[in-house]
Write an enzyme that holds these catalytic residues in place. Structure first.
Site, PDB file in Angstrom:
ATOM      1  N   THR A   1      11.402  70.435  79.861  1.00  0.00           N
ATOM      2  CA  THR A   1      10.740  69.935  78.656  1.00  0.00           C
ATOM      3  C   THR A   1       9.684  70.903  78.143  1.00  0.00           C
ATOM      4  OG1 THR A   1      11.172  67.669  79.281  1.00  0.00           O
ATOM      5  CG2 THR A   1       9.343  67.995  77.791  1.00  0.00           C
TER       6      THR A   1
ATOM      7  N   THR B   1      10.232  68.699  84.850  1.00  0.00           N
ATOM      8  CA  THR B   1       9.447  67.946  85.834  1.00  0.00           C
ATOM      9  C   THR B   1      10.292  66.987  86.674  1.00  0.00           C
ATOM     10  OG1 THR B   1       8.913  66.279  84.179  1.00  0.00           O
ATOM     11  CG2 THR B   1       7.326  68.069  84.471  1.00  0.00           C
TER      12      THR B   1
ATOM     13  N   SER C   1      16.006  69.816  84.184  1.00  0.00           N
ATOM     14  CA  SER C   1      16.040  69.927  85.648  1.00  0.00           C
ATOM     15  C   SER C   1      16.853  68.824  86.308  1.00  0.00           C
ATOM     16  CB  SER C   1      14.628  69.996  86.214  1.00  0.00           C
ATOM     17  OG  SER C   1      13.985  68.754  86.128  1.00  0.00           O
TER      18      SER C   1
ATOM     19  N   LYS D   1       6.810  63.263  91.376  1.00  0.00           N
ATOM     20  CA  LYS D   1       6.731  62.740  90.010  1.00  0.00           C
ATOM     21  C   LYS D   1       6.719  61.221  90.101  1.00  0.00           C
ATOM     22  CE  LYS D   1       8.735  63.010  85.388  1.00  0.00           C
ATOM     23  NZ  LYS D   1       9.748  63.553  84.484  1.00  0.00           N
TER      24      LYS D   1
HETATM   25  N1  GLU Z   1      14.771  65.970  81.999  1.00  0.00           N
HETATM   26  C1  GLU Z   1      13.754  66.929  81.706  1.00  0.00           C
HETATM   27  C2  GLU Z   1      13.658  67.963  82.824  1.00  0.00           C
HETATM   28  O1  GLU Z   1      13.392  67.684  83.950  1.00  0.00           O
HETATM   29  C3  GLU Z   1      12.550  66.182  81.393  1.00  0.00           C
HETATM   30  C4  GLU Z   1      11.403  66.273  82.275  1.00  0.00           C
HETATM   31  C5  GLU Z   1      10.437  67.358  81.955  1.00  0.00           C
HETATM   32  O2  GLU Z   1      10.751  68.538  81.951  1.00  0.00           O
HETATM   33  O3  GLU Z   1       9.297  66.967  81.779  1.00  0.00           O
HETATM   34  O4  GLU Z   1      13.892  69.105  82.555  1.00  0.00           O
END
Ligand code: GLU
Length: 333
Positions: A19, A96, A63, A169
């Protein structure tokens, strides 16, 4: 040399998407990993006051799609950078969702005392009040400070510094999603000024014994979430799919009901490693409390959360399938 004339440290910035590199399309949605690392760096000109950056786009994904292929590439690129005497540290941009898994994996695989810092954001780069730019600034600052040496892999977000082993998280959307539970924060970082308060207490990075198998993939380990009324179907299915290990996110103190317990006991008899962890999000799973681990040949996750227990079990199984030896890994790492 007077401080003003000292060259800034060289930091290798490895990008994987997430993100922090996300862009909004229309409405409430956004696409993770839409922007390049060059675009993210260009948006924060202040980074040039902290370090000389060398950037590399290792992957471009959300991710939730992180996988062993990218982990291997990241580990190799981070190791190569850290082995270069001219490089002071590595920063990795990452989504995240699974940052804690990648962080713990690298904590066990990369051999270096130099800083390795993972950073992400909860709001996409194009959002109102995006958190990515300050998180990136703080992550570079942490990687550039000698105080970060020897602390293993760190995660920086929301002005906080976390040890990769301890962090999880804990919130779907809020900026303060990362928590380090009973171990607490490694430190705080305010506009690029890092303050450390704790070091990891378990083996990591330069002190780790784990090596990735060069030719074979990591052994299959499945993670199964326990619940009231659970039957044995998913455990039997995982064994049938070829799992060499199972991590159970058990209820309470790593417990599971009678049908599932019987399935795990049968799997352990066949040589499948069974690790009991907890779905509660806190506390220690101890041996032989309500379940006779000694008799059944089970392993307990100590205080590792289920997703990190899976990583340690995959790496542990590259060395042994003996439950006693695997248990020692869970007490050491
Ligand atoms: N699904 C995304 C990822 O993990 C959203 C979470 C983020 O990066 O904050 O890449």
């Amino acid at each position: 040399m007077p401080p003003a004339a000292m060259p800034l440290p060289r930091i290798r910035l490895l990008a994987t998407g997430g993100t922090i590199a996300g862009a909004q399309t229309t409405g409430r949605g956004y696409r993770a990993a839409a922007l390049s690392i060059q675009a993210l760096v260009a948006a924060v000109p202040q980074l040039a006051t902290l370090a000389r950056l060398e950037v590399e786009q290792v992957a471009k994904l959300g991710s939730q799609d992180m996988n062993e292929t990218v982990w291997r590439k990241l580990a190799a690129r981070a190791q190569a950078a850290l082995d270069d005497p001219a490089i002071a540290g590595v920063v990795i941009t990452h989504g995240t969702d699974t940052m804690e898994e990648t962080g713990y994996f690298l904590n066990l695989i990369v051999r270096s005392t130099k800083p390795i810092v993972l950073v992400g954001a909860m709001r996409p780069a194009t959002a109102m009040s995006a958190d990515g730019p300050m998180n990136l600034f703080n992550a570079i600052a942490v990687a550039a400070t000698p105080a970060a040496y020897g602390r293993g892999v760190l995660i920086v977000a929301n002005d906080e510094i976390h040890c990769a082993r301890e962090v999880a998280k804990t919130n779907t959307t809020q900026l303060g999603t990362f928590h380090s539970g009973q171990r607490g924060l490694a430190g705080l970082v305010n506009s690029g000024r890092a303050h450390f308060y704790a070091s990891p207490v378990r083996r990591h990075t330069a002190g780790s014994e784990f090596i990735l198998p060069a030719r074979a993939a990591l052994p299959r380990v499945d993670l199964i979430f326990a619940h009231a009324g659970m039957d044995r179907a998913l455990i039997d299915a995982a064994v049938a799919a070829g799992a060499r290990g199972l991590v159970i996110a058990g209820v309470g103190d790593g417990n599971l009901g009678a049908p599932a317990l019987a399935a795990c006991a049968a799997a352990a008899k066949k040589g499948v490693a069974i690790v009991r962890s907890s779905r509660t999000g806190g506390g220690v799973v101890e041996r032989n409390i309500e379940i006779d681990d000694d008799r059944l040949g089970f392993v307990v996750a100590d205080e590792l959360n289920p997703q990190k227990a899976r990583i340690l079990l995959m790496l542990g199984l590259t060395q042994t399938s003996d439950p006693k030896a695997l248990q020692e890994f869970f007490f050491d790492y």
